[in-house]
Design an enzyme around this catalytic site. Structure first.
Site, PDB file in Angstrom:
ATOM      1  N   GLU A 141       0.822  -1.198   0.000  1.00 12.74           N
ATOM      2  CA  GLU A 141       0.000   0.000   0.000  1.00 12.74           C
ATOM      3  C   GLU A 141       0.860   1.253   0.000  1.00 12.74           C
ATOM      4  O   GLU A 141       1.981   1.255   0.511  1.00 12.74           O
ATOM      5  CB  GLU A 141      -0.897   0.021   1.240  1.00 12.74           C
ATOM      6  CG  GLU A 141      -1.783  -1.204   1.285  1.00 12.74           C
ATOM      7  CD  GLU A 141      -2.908  -1.095   2.286  1.00 12.74           C
ATOM      8  OE1 GLU A 141      -3.697  -2.037   2.355  1.00 12.74           O
ATOM      9  OE2 GLU A 141      -3.004  -0.084   2.987  1.00 12.74           O
ATOM     10  N   CYS A 200       2.124  -3.232  15.486  1.00  9.59           N
ATOM     11  CA  CYS A 200       2.022  -2.817  14.083  1.00  9.59           C
ATOM     12  C   CYS A 200       1.356  -3.921  13.268  1.00  9.59           C
ATOM     13  O   CYS A 200       1.745  -5.087  13.354  1.00  9.59           O
ATOM     14  CB  CYS A 200       3.424  -2.526  13.548  1.00  9.59           C
ATOM     15  SG  CYS A 200       3.472  -2.228  11.767  1.00  9.59           S
ATOM     16  N   CYS A 202      -0.662   5.019  10.636  1.00 12.06           N
ATOM     17  CA  CYS A 202       0.441   4.191  11.108  1.00 12.06           C
ATOM     18  C   CYS A 202       0.041   2.784  11.455  1.00 12.06           C
ATOM     19  O   CYS A 202      -0.849   2.571  12.257  1.00 12.06           O
ATOM     20  CB  CYS A 202       1.025   4.789  12.370  1.00 12.06           C
ATOM     21  SG  CYS A 202       2.063   6.129  11.991  1.00 12.06           S
ATOM     22  N   CYS A 211       7.096  -6.049  15.156  1.00  9.17           N
ATOM     23  CA  CYS A 211       6.700  -5.144  16.236  1.00  9.17           C
ATOM     24  C   CYS A 211       5.230  -5.448  16.586  1.00  9.17           C
ATOM     25  O   CYS A 211       4.368  -5.432  15.700  1.00  9.17           O
ATOM     26  CB  CYS A 211       6.864  -3.685  15.801  1.00  9.17           C
ATOM     27  SG  CYS A 211       8.568  -3.315  15.314  1.00  9.17           S
ATOM     28  N   CYS A 245       6.441  -7.429   6.532  1.00 12.26           N
ATOM     29  CA  CYS A 245       7.597  -6.943   7.282  1.00 12.26           C
ATOM     30  C   CYS A 245       8.042  -8.050   8.223  1.00 12.26           C
ATOM     31  O   CYS A 245       7.209  -8.767   8.780  1.00 12.26           O
ATOM     32  CB  CYS A 245       7.225  -5.697   8.087  1.00 12.26           C
ATOM     33  SG  CYS A 245       8.635  -4.952   8.960  1.00 12.26           S
ATOM     34  N   CYS A 277       3.605   8.271   1.236  1.00  9.86           N
ATOM     35  CA  CYS A 277       4.113   7.261   2.164  1.00  9.86           C
ATOM     36  C   CYS A 277       4.172   5.950   1.389  1.00  9.86           C
ATOM     37  O   CYS A 277       3.150   5.502   0.865  1.00  9.86           O
ATOM     38  CB  CYS A 277       3.148   7.151   3.341  1.00  9.86           C
ATOM     39  SG  CYS A 277       3.563   5.799   4.452  1.00  9.86           S
TER      40      CYS A 277
HETATM   41  N1  SAH Z   1       9.842  -0.332   9.552  1.00  9.77           N
HETATM   42  C1  SAH Z   1       9.920   1.092   9.594  1.00  9.77           C
HETATM   43  C2  SAH Z   1       8.720   1.767   8.961  1.00  9.77           C
HETATM   44  C3  SAH Z   1       7.478   1.408   9.698  1.00  9.77           C
HETATM   45  S1  SAH Z   1       6.029   2.395   9.689  1.00  9.77           S
HETATM   46  C4  SAH Z   1      10.048   1.546  11.022  1.00  9.77           C
HETATM   47  O1  SAH Z   1       9.753   0.765  11.923  1.00  9.77           O
HETATM   48  O2  SAH Z   1      10.433   2.677  11.258  1.00  9.77           O
HETATM   49  C5  SAH Z   1       6.413   3.943  10.305  1.00  9.77           C
HETATM   50  C6  SAH Z   1       6.160   4.198  11.775  1.00  9.77           C
HETATM   51  O3  SAH Z   1       4.845   3.829  12.203  1.00  9.77           O
HETATM   52  C7  SAH Z   1       7.123   3.427  12.667  1.00  9.77           C
HETATM   53  O4  SAH Z   1       7.629   4.313  13.622  1.00  9.77           O
HETATM   54  C8  SAH Z   1       6.219   2.422  13.312  1.00  9.77           C
HETATM   55  O5  SAH Z   1       6.724   1.949  14.527  1.00  9.77           O
HETATM   56  C9  SAH Z   1       4.945   3.217  13.466  1.00  9.77           C
HETATM   57  N2  SAH Z   1       3.775   2.401  13.747  1.00  9.77           N
HETATM   58  C10 SAH Z   1       3.540   1.147  13.329  1.00  9.77           C
HETATM   59  N3  SAH Z   1       2.360   0.713  13.789  1.00  9.77           N
HETATM   60  C11 SAH Z   1       1.829   1.722  14.509  1.00  9.77           C
HETATM   61  C12 SAH Z   1       0.602   1.871  15.234  1.00  9.77           C
HETATM   62  N4  SAH Z   1      -0.279   0.882  15.276  1.00  9.77           N
HETATM   63  N5  SAH Z   1       0.377   3.035  15.839  1.00  9.77           N
HETATM   64  C13 SAH Z   1       1.284   4.043  15.775  1.00  9.77           C
HETATM   65  N6  SAH Z   1       2.447   3.953  15.103  1.00  9.77           N
HETATM   66  C14 SAH Z   1       2.726   2.807  14.476  1.00  9.77           C
END
Ligand code: SAH
Length: 436
Positions: free
Chosen positions: A146, A173, A397, A170, A166, A159
Site C-alpha cells: 500500500e 504494528c 500508522c 513489532c 515486514c 508514504c
Molecule cells: N519499519 C519502519 C517503517 C514502519 S512504519 C520503522 O519501523 O520505522 C512507520 C512508523 O509507524 C514506525 O515508527 C512504526 O513503529 C509506526 N507504527 C507502526 N504501527 C503503529 C501503530 N499501530 N500506531 C502508531 N504507530 C505505528
C-alpha cells in the site's frame, strides 16, 4: 504509517555489504522471528508464490547507461532510452500510445521491455475531502502493498512501502503481525511515487495540479532490511530527468526500527535524506518487547548510530515514539527519553498509538500525552505530535496491512471508509498462499 513532516540535507557513498545477520549468541530465548532481517537484498529467488520470483525488469531499476544498453540490445538507438525515461519520469505517461516522440513501430516493444506493469491498483480509498488517498496495490506475483498520498497546503507527502509485509514483528504494528512476504524491487518502490505524481499531475487530487514534494518510507516494510533497493529508489527519486524523478532528497525520510550497521551504511551514501528511528521506548526492557530487533541492537547502540548519522549528514534525526497507554507513556520514561536526547540533533515525533484490530494496547490518555510532551520540552527536546490522517481508511500508522493481505485473501474494505474511489475488477485471491 501516517504523515510525518520530513525535511532534510547532506553528502556521498557506495555500496557496502548488507548488514550482518543476527548472531545466534545474541538472540533472546526462542530467538527472533524468522526473516527478521528480510534475507538478502532483492526479491528471493524461486517460483510459484509471492516472494518466489523476481519482479520484471523496469527502467527504474536501471541507471541511465544501463537503460541505453538495454534499448541498444533491442536494436534501437541509445537516445530512445532517454526518451522513454522522460516519458516515465517527466510526462508520467502510463500508456505507450501517449509516447508520441517515439516511433509508433517501436513504442510497444520498448514499453514491453522497460516499462512492464509492476503494480495494479486493486482499491483506492480517500478521506479528508479526497486529499488523503490510500492505494492498495497488487504486485505481479500476487502480493499486496500500500501507499498513501497526503496533500497538505503547500506540500504533498507520499508514504511508500519498501517490502510486502515486514519481518520486524513489532507487536503493535499490523504489518509486523503478518510477517515478511518479500522485498520490493527498486522500480516497485519508485512506481508508488510515480503513480502518486500522476494523479496529482492529472488533477485527480482536490487542490489543483500538484507535485509530490515528500516521500516517507513509512508504509509496509523495514526499508533498511531491503537496503539496496531502497537506496537505489532514493537515487531514482532524486536524480533529475531523464535519470529520475528529480525530487529533493531533503524531502525524503527513511524510517527504521534501528538496524545499526545499515544506519552506518546509509550515513555514508551521501544522500541527504532524513533518518527516522522508531524508538518507542528509552529503555531496553520496554523496547525489547515493542521493537524485537532491540534484542540485537540495544537503545544505546541505536542512538549512537543515529547521532553518527546526524554528525555525518548534518540532518536532524527524527525519533518516532508511538505512545501506548501504560506501556511506554510513563513520566519517568519521558524524563529518561529527554535525558538521552537533550542536546542532540534530534526531535521527537510522538504518534498516538493507532490500535490494530484485536490489539491489547491503546493510545495514551490525553493528559498523559500532554505530560509526556511537557517533560520532553522541559529537557529542551523538540516534540511534535503526529497527526493521524488517514485513520478512517486504515491509512494511518501500522494499519496498512490490516486490510491488505490477511493471509492471502483478497482485501476487505475497511469498516468505515468515507469514500471508495475505485474498486479493482474482482481480484481473485493470489494464486498461492503467501510465503513467510
Ligand atoms: N519499519 C519502519 C517503517 C514502519 S512504519 C520503522 O519501523 O520505522 C512507520 C512508523 O509507524 C514506525 O515508527 C512504526 O513503529 C509506526 N507504527 C507502526 N504501527 C503503529 C501503530 N499501530 N500506531 C502508531 N504507530 C505505528
Amino acid at each position: 504509517m501516517s504523515p510525518s513532516r520530513p525535511s532534510s540535507p547532506p553528502p556521498a557513498a557506495q555500496a557496502l555489504p548488507d548488514p550482518a545477520p543476527l548472531p545466534p549468541g545474541g538472540l533472546p530465548p526462542g530467538g527472533l522471528p524468522p526473516g527478521l532481517l528480510g534475507g538478502p537484498d532483492g526479491p528471493a529467488a524461486s517460483r510459484g508464490s509471492p516472494g518466489r520470483a523476481k519482479p520484471p525488469r523496469h527502467l527504474a531499476d536501471l541507471a541511465l547507461p544501463e537503460r541505453r544498453a538495454a534499448v541498444t540490445e533491442l536494436g534501437e538507438r541509445p537516445f530512445r532510452a532517454d526518451q522513454l525515461s522522460r516519458q516515465y519520469f517527466t510526462r508520467l505517461a502510463a500508456d505507450p500510445g501517449e509516447m508520441t516522440d517515439l516511433p509508433r513501430s517501436s513504442r510497444q516493444e520498448l514499453a514491453d521491455a522497460l516499462l512492464p506493469r509492476l503494480l495494479t491498483a486493486e482499491r483506492e480509498l480517500a478521506c479528508d475531502g479526497g486529499t488523503t488517498r490510500k492505494t492498495l496495490w497488487r504486485t505481479f506475483d500476487g502480493a499486496y502493498v500500500e501507499s498513501v498520498l497526503m496533500r497538505y497546503p503547500g506540500r504533498v507527502t507520499m508514504c511508500v512501502s519498501s517490502q510486502a509485509g515486514c519481518g520486524m514483528a513489532c507487536p503493535f504494528c499490523a504489518t509486523g503481525q503478518a510477517g515478511l512476504t518479500r522485498n520490493l524491487s527498486t522500480a516497485e518502490i519508485v512506481e508508488q511515487v510515480v503513480a502518486g505524481a500522476r494523479t496529482l499531475a492529472r488533477g485527480q487530487v482536490p487542490g489543483g495540479l500538484g507535485r509530490v514534494s515528500n516521500v516517507v518510507f513509512m508504509g509496509m516494510g523495514e526499508p533498511l532490511a531491503n537496503y539496496r533497493s531502497v537506496v537505489q529508489a532514493v537515487r531514482r527519486l532524486t536524480e533529475p530527468a531523464p535519470a529520475g524523478l528529480g525530487l529533493s532528497a531533503r524531502g525524503i525520510t527513511v524510517s527504521t526500527v534501528g538496524l545499526v550497521p545499515a544506519i552506518g551504511r546509509l550515513a555514508a551514501e551521501g544522500l541527504p535524506v532524513t533518518l527516522a528511528v522508531s524508538l518507542h521506548a528509552p529503555d531496553d526492557e520496554a523496547r525489547d518487547e515493542l521493537v524485537p530487533v532491540n534484542r540485537r541492537w540495544k537503545v544505546a547502540e541505536v542512538l549512537d548510530a543515529a547521532w553518527r548519522y546526524a554528525d555525518v549528514t548534518g540532518r536532524r534525526v527524527s525519533i518516532e515514539y508511538a505512545l501506548i497507554r501504560d506501556v511506554n507513556d510513563q513520566a519517568w520514561r519521558a524524563d529518561l527519553l529527554g535525558t538521552l536526547l537533550a542536546g542532540r540533533l534530534a526531535h521527537v515525533n510522538l504518534i498516538p498509538l493507532n490500535p490494530t484490530p484485536g490489539s491489547r494496547w491503546t493510545a495514551s490518555r490525553a493528559g498523559t500525552q500532554e505530560e509526556f510532551v511537557a517533560r520532553l520540552t522541559s529537557h529542551g527536546v523538540p516534540v511534535t505530535v503526529r497527526d493521524t490522517r488517514g485513520r478512517e481508511i486504515d491509512g494511518a500508522c501500522g494499519q496498512l496491512a490490516a486490510s491488505a493481505d490477511p493471509g492471502g485473501r483478497p482485501p476487505e474494505p475497511p469498516a468505515t471508509p468515507r469514500a471508495v474511489l475505485t474498486r479493482g475488477t474482482t481480484p481473485g485471491p493470489p494464486a498461492t498462499p503467501r510465503s513467510r
